[in-house]
Design a protein around this motif. Sequence first.
Motif, short mmCIF file in Angstrom:
data_model
loop_
_atom_site.label_atom_id
_atom_site.label_comp_id
_atom_site.label_asym_id
_atom_site.label_seq_id
_atom_site.Cartn_x
_atom_site.Cartn_y
_atom_site.Cartn_z
N MET A 138 -55.20 39.35 18.35
CA MET A 138 -55.09 38.63 17.08
C MET A 138 -53.87 37.72 17.07
SD MET A 138 -56.22 41.73 14.52
CE MET A 138 -55.89 40.90 12.97
N ARG A 139 -52.72 38.30 17.42
CA ARG A 139 -51.50 37.50 17.36
C ARG A 139 -51.52 36.37 18.40
NH1 ARG A 139 -45.12 39.49 17.29
NH2 ARG A 139 -44.32 37.47 16.58
N ILE A 154 -52.30 27.69 16.30
CA ILE A 154 -51.22 26.90 15.70
C ILE A 154 -50.74 25.84 16.68
CG2 ILE A 154 -48.82 27.02 14.90
CD1 ILE A 154 -49.52 29.79 13.70
N GLU A 155 -50.61 26.22 17.94
CA GLU A 155 -50.19 25.27 18.98
C GLU A 155 -51.14 24.08 19.08
OE1 GLU A 155 -50.09 25.16 23.85
OE2 GLU A 155 -49.67 27.06 22.84
N LYS A 156 -52.45 24.35 18.93
CA LYS A 156 -53.47 23.30 19.05
C LYS A 156 -53.81 22.65 17.72
CE LYS A 156 -54.74 24.04 23.49
NZ LYS A 156 -55.05 23.07 24.54
N ALA A 179 -54.52 42.09 7.51
CA ALA A 179 -53.88 42.22 8.83
C ALA A 179 -53.69 40.86 9.48
CB ALA A 179 -54.73 43.12 9.73
N LEU A 180 -54.73 40.03 9.42
CA LEU A 180 -54.60 38.70 10.03
C LEU A 180 -53.61 37.84 9.26
CD1 LEU A 180 -55.62 36.97 12.40
CD2 LEU A 180 -57.22 35.93 10.78
N GLN A 181 -53.64 37.94 7.94
CA GLN A 181 -52.66 37.23 7.11
C GLN A 181 -51.24 37.47 7.61
OE1 GLN A 181 -53.26 38.72 3.14
NE2 GLN A 181 -54.04 36.78 2.39
N ALA A 182 -50.93 38.73 7.91
CA ALA A 182 -49.58 39.09 8.34
C ALA A 182 -49.20 38.37 9.62
CB ALA A 182 -49.47 40.60 8.51
N GLU A 218 -48.65 34.64 8.90
CA GLU A 218 -47.41 34.38 8.17
C GLU A 218 -46.19 34.48 9.08
OE1 GLU A 218 -47.39 36.98 4.82
OE2 GLU A 218 -49.09 35.97 3.85
N ILE A 219 -46.14 35.48 9.96
CA ILE A 219 -44.95 35.61 10.80
C ILE A 219 -44.90 34.53 11.88
CG2 ILE A 219 -44.72 38.09 10.40
CD1 ILE A 219 -45.76 38.55 13.22
N GLU A 220 -46.05 33.92 12.17
CA GLU A 220 -46.08 32.80 13.12
C GLU A 220 -45.91 31.46 12.40
OE1 GLU A 220 -45.94 32.99 16.28
OE2 GLU A 220 -46.25 35.17 16.48
#
Length: 240
Positions: free
Chosen positions: A43-44, A51-53, A91-94, A97-99
């Motif tokens: 997931m992470r 985000i990179e793309k 879970a995915l939200q977390a 958000e941290i990324e």
Amino acid sequence: MDINCDMGESFGAYRLGNDYEILDYVTSINIACGFHAGDPMIMRQTVRQAIEKNVKIGAHPGYADLQGFGRRNMDFSPEEIYNMIIYQVGALQAFVEIEKGQLHHVKPHGALYNQSANDAEKAKAVIDAVFDLNRDYVLYCLSGSLIAEMAKDKGLTVFEEAFSDRNYNEDGTLVDRSHEHALIGNEEQMLQHVRRILSSNEVVTIQKKIIKLNAQTLCIHGDGPHALHFARKISELNKL
């Protein structure tokens, strides 16, 4: 048109298959949240790569059915469906958000997607969960379905979805995967199918009838044997 792909459906830090390459050819992705596939490492990592793309990130919650890949119909109550969506999307939200990213949408997976499409109770459970998580999230759901209309009535933004590699019934539902003609595996047939969707928002059903869709997003399944090749071809068509 938005081109989306189901991703993060493997396990372990380095088993992503074609996911990273496919990101070059789609505009949004739906990341498995651990119930039907995926795990915290995947997931992470998938969030980081999206985000990179600069690809829009969506959550892809499904039934707790690893053996059946979330594609077997199950009899959950509306409360259970609501809670499993909150749990998985949360879970995915977390990770997003941290990324320092942003979650764009929610798209139910497999049997949850199909069972909630035209079942009012299940549809309401899905809609309420998405709305309560964040009313700005977009709901991706089957074009022409009851859930699409209910979600709009609730005030959610809806992307009605068509499928690049699935055949349709006359009522606009997807042909069940148990049917021998459920999937479109031939490249030329797939390209003809996609051209029709992109040019006129319609498909030819397995009964040879032309039906209209109202699609704002087109799905590519990332777990197919030709996924990367098909993604390139579909991206080229979408730019025409």
